[in-house]
Enzyme design. Structure first.
Site, PDB file in Angstrom:
ATOM      1  N   ASP A 273      -9.640  53.577  21.697  1.00 20.36           N
ATOM      2  CA  ASP A 273      -8.808  54.327  22.654  1.00 20.36           C
ATOM      3  C   ASP A 273      -7.930  53.293  23.339  1.00 20.36           C
ATOM      4  O   ASP A 273      -8.048  52.090  23.063  1.00 20.36           O
ATOM      5  CB  ASP A 273      -9.663  55.112  23.667  1.00 20.36           C
ATOM      6  CG  ASP A 273      -8.920  56.349  24.207  1.00 20.36           C
ATOM      7  OD1 ASP A 273      -7.895  56.161  24.896  1.00 20.36           O
ATOM      8  OD2 ASP A 273      -9.346  57.484  23.949  1.00 20.36           O
ATOM      9  N   HIS A 314      -3.824  68.163  18.813  1.00 23.13           N
ATOM     10  CA  HIS A 314      -3.354  69.291  19.650  1.00 23.13           C
ATOM     11  C   HIS A 314      -2.618  68.811  20.913  1.00 23.13           C
ATOM     12  O   HIS A 314      -1.966  69.599  21.570  1.00 23.13           O
ATOM     13  CB  HIS A 314      -4.514  70.241  19.998  1.00 23.13           C
ATOM     14  CG  HIS A 314      -5.423  69.774  21.086  1.00 23.13           C
ATOM     15  ND1 HIS A 314      -6.348  70.603  21.675  1.00 23.13           N
ATOM     16  CD2 HIS A 314      -5.576  68.574  21.709  1.00 23.13           C
ATOM     17  CE1 HIS A 314      -7.007  69.933  22.605  1.00 23.13           C
ATOM     18  NE2 HIS A 314      -6.555  68.702  22.640  1.00 23.13           N
TER      19      HIS A 314
HETATM   20  C1  LIG Z   1      -7.754  65.083  24.762  1.00 27.21           C
HETATM   21  S1  LIG Z   1      -8.408  63.442  24.891  1.00 27.21           S
HETATM   22  C2  LIG Z   1      -9.590  63.476  23.586  1.00 27.21           C
HETATM   23  C3  LIG Z   1     -10.614  62.410  23.686  1.00 27.21           C
HETATM   24  C4  LIG Z   1     -11.756  62.504  22.704  1.00 27.21           C
HETATM   25  N1  LIG Z   1     -11.334  62.383  21.323  1.00 27.21           N
HETATM   26  C5  LIG Z   1     -12.484  63.820  22.915  1.00 27.21           C
HETATM   27  O1  LIG Z   1     -12.488  64.664  22.050  1.00 27.21           O
HETATM   28  O2  LIG Z   1     -13.057  63.989  23.980  1.00 27.21           O
HETATM   29  C6  LIG Z   1      -7.084  62.476  24.287  1.00 27.21           C
HETATM   30  C7  LIG Z   1      -7.371  60.998  24.186  1.00 27.21           C
HETATM   31  O3  LIG Z   1      -6.237  60.360  23.618  1.00 27.21           O
HETATM   32  C8  LIG Z   1      -6.125  59.096  24.209  1.00 27.21           C
HETATM   33  N2  LIG Z   1      -4.779  58.571  23.987  1.00 27.21           N
HETATM   34  C9  LIG Z   1      -3.609  59.022  24.522  1.00 27.21           C
HETATM   35  N3  LIG Z   1      -2.587  58.270  24.086  1.00 27.21           N
HETATM   36  C10 LIG Z   1      -3.110  57.339  23.249  1.00 27.21           C
HETATM   37  C11 LIG Z   1      -2.550  56.282  22.466  1.00 27.21           C
HETATM   38  N4  LIG Z   1      -1.235  56.045  22.453  1.00 27.21           N
HETATM   39  N5  LIG Z   1      -3.389  55.540  21.706  1.00 27.21           N
HETATM   40  C12 LIG Z   1      -4.730  55.768  21.693  1.00 27.21           C
HETATM   41  N6  LIG Z   1      -5.315  56.755  22.421  1.00 27.21           N
HETATM   42  C13 LIG Z   1      -4.509  57.523  23.190  1.00 27.21           C
HETATM   43  C14 LIG Z   1      -6.444  59.367  25.663  1.00 27.21           C
HETATM   44  O4  LIG Z   1      -6.760  58.184  26.347  1.00 27.21           O
HETATM   45  C15 LIG Z   1      -7.616  60.335  25.521  1.00 27.21           C
HETATM   46  O5  LIG Z   1      -8.848  59.642  25.491  1.00 27.21           O
END
Ligand SMILES: C[S@@+](CC[C@H](N)C(=O)[O-])C[C@H]1O[C@@H](n2cnc3c(N)ncnc32)[C@H](O)[C@@H]1O
Length: 409
Positions: A273, A314
């Site tokens: 992440d 999503h």
């Molecule tokens: C909706 S959450 C889902 C987290 C996890 N997969 C779950 O199901 O609980 C979206 C995740 O995408 C991560 N995220 C957003 N932009 C990102 C990026 N550019 N690179 C890596 N992770 C990212 C956020 O930090 C967050 O943890």
């Protein structure tokens, strides 16, 4: 419709004729409650909702939406923000007396009176309340986090969505850099995640991610995606071979569950992440590697058996998803690597309310979407990414997410 007829409709029950049948169904469904598991409970819940809606007058529904629910949100969010729910839960099931001005109860007591009137607290005397199971659960960060992040942090995105649509000619939003959240909060930050972090609500957001899926089966459960048949056979058994990479896995709840369910798995498990999120990871099995990584950059783990993403696609419109997917496709080993996407697949009709609710969140906060099966095929196979969908592993109608298994074409 003239004003008089309109008013008569607005003050009469929505569907009084339906009540006897609904009550009959409810009496029938109750019989299955004890042995029917969650499915029977859920069927009954939907009927009970239909009953409430049939009994309510449109005027009452309007008061509920415009007065009662925003008021309840004010009380619930304030209870989280002040630590009141944690404090009350510490005193357990005892009735507790509000003492306004007492430091630890320092919130306007009228908030609690409304929450009791709405059924979220039990009123045991004048100014005295007991927690219900719901308000007790509000002492858990995975349940309370969403109130701070989604409502307190970016809740105006949906309330003010109509203003955003006015400005964009009522077009379906598909630009991640121009969302209702940007307009409602007057921010230039790239997205809702960064905005929430900038106001100190990052940890609440991460907690919510761990909370909304509680009570559902994890993706690697054999009734959803049988990893012992699909992933382990043929997986490289060398200790340094990457088995599962959980891309944007938040605090690591999915990969932790995998490790717990399959402690004898071959190879490595890796959580990725953004560095700022990885820095917040606590209590994760030390065998799970953590990598601070931006999914718009080159994937550092090549040739893993599976690249997994849960609730990531999503969050983004198709152009951004395509960029994220191309980084994964570049790292995949032909004939060996799989891409596993755990996300909603909305049916053409009869969509489940949690899926449509998720779609509303995605649309109003991120200009993104929950996808139908056709949307998924267009995204994965119609963009020249060299990927194909092998199978959509379906869960039950109320399990919300499905596992989309993909490989290099
Ligand atoms: C909706 S959450 C889902 C987290 C996890 N997969 C779950 O199901 O609980 C979206 C995740 O995408 C991560 N995220 C957003 N932009 C990102 C990026 N550019 N690179 C890596 N992770 C990212 C956020 O930090 C967050 O943890």
């Amino acid at each position: 419709m003239d004003a008089q007829t309109g008013l008569a409709i607005a003050t009469s029950p929505n569907d009084i004729a339906a009540i006897p049948n609904l009550v009959g169904d409810i009496n029938e469904f109750v019989k299955n409650l004890e042995n029917g598991g969650n499915e029977a409970r859920h069927k009954l819940l939907l009927k009970a909702r239909d009953l409430v809606q049939a009994l309510e007058t449109p005027r009452e529904t309007m008061i509920k939406h415009t007065w009662a629910q925003p008021g309840a949100a004010a009380g619930l969010i304030t209870g989280v923000d002040t630590g009141l729910w944690v404090l009350m839960a510490r005193d357990g099931d005892k009735p507790q007396k509000v003492a306004e001005g007492r430091e630890s109860w320092n919130i306007p007591c009228r908030l609690l009176r409304h929450l009791a009137a709405m059924g979220y607290l039990a009123e045991t005397g004048p100014g005295e309340y007991k927690l219900t199971n719901f308000t007790k659960s509000m002492s858990l960060p995975v349940i309370s986090g969403g109130y701070i992040a989604l409502l307190g942090g970016i809740g105006r995105s949906s309330i003010e969505f109509h203003k955003f649509l006015r400005k964009t000619n009522w077009r379906n939003p598909i630009d991640a850099t121009k969302t209702s959240m940007h307009l409602a909060y007057g921010t230039d930050l790239p997205n809702a995640f960064e905005y929430l972090r900038s106001i100190g609500y990052g940890p609440h957001t991460n907690n919510h991610m761990g909370g909304y899926r509680q009570g559902r089966l994890p993706w690697m459960h054999e009734s959803i995606y049988p990893v012992a048949k699909q992933l382990f056979p043929g997986a490289d058994s060398k200790p340094d071979a990457p088995l599962v990479v959980d891309i944007a896995g938040g605090l690591g709840h999915d990969i932790a569950e995998f490790q717990k369910m399959y402690p004898d798995h071959p190879g490595r498990l890796i959580l990725q992440d953004l560095p700022v999120v990885i820095a917040d990871v606590k209590d994760l099995d030390s065998n799970i590697e953590r990598i601070g990584y931006d999914f718009h950059t080159e994937q550092p783990i090549k040739g893993a058996r599976a690249y997994f993403m849960h609730s990531i696609m999503h969050d983004w419109p198709d152009d951004v998803c395509k960029r994220i997917l191309s980084r994964i496709a570049e790292a995949m080993k032909p004939g060996y690597s799989k891409l596993l996407i755990f996300d909603c697949v909305i049916p053409r009709t009869g969509a489940y309310w949690e899926n449509t609710a998720g779609d509303m969140l995605m649309m109003t906060q991120l200009s993104a979407l929950e996808r139908t099966q056709d949307n998924w095929y267009d995204l994965i196979e119609g963009n020249g990414l060299g990927l194909k969908i092998v199978k959509i592993w379906r869960c039950s109608d109320t399990d919300v997410e499905n596992l989309i298994e993909c490989e290099l074409a």
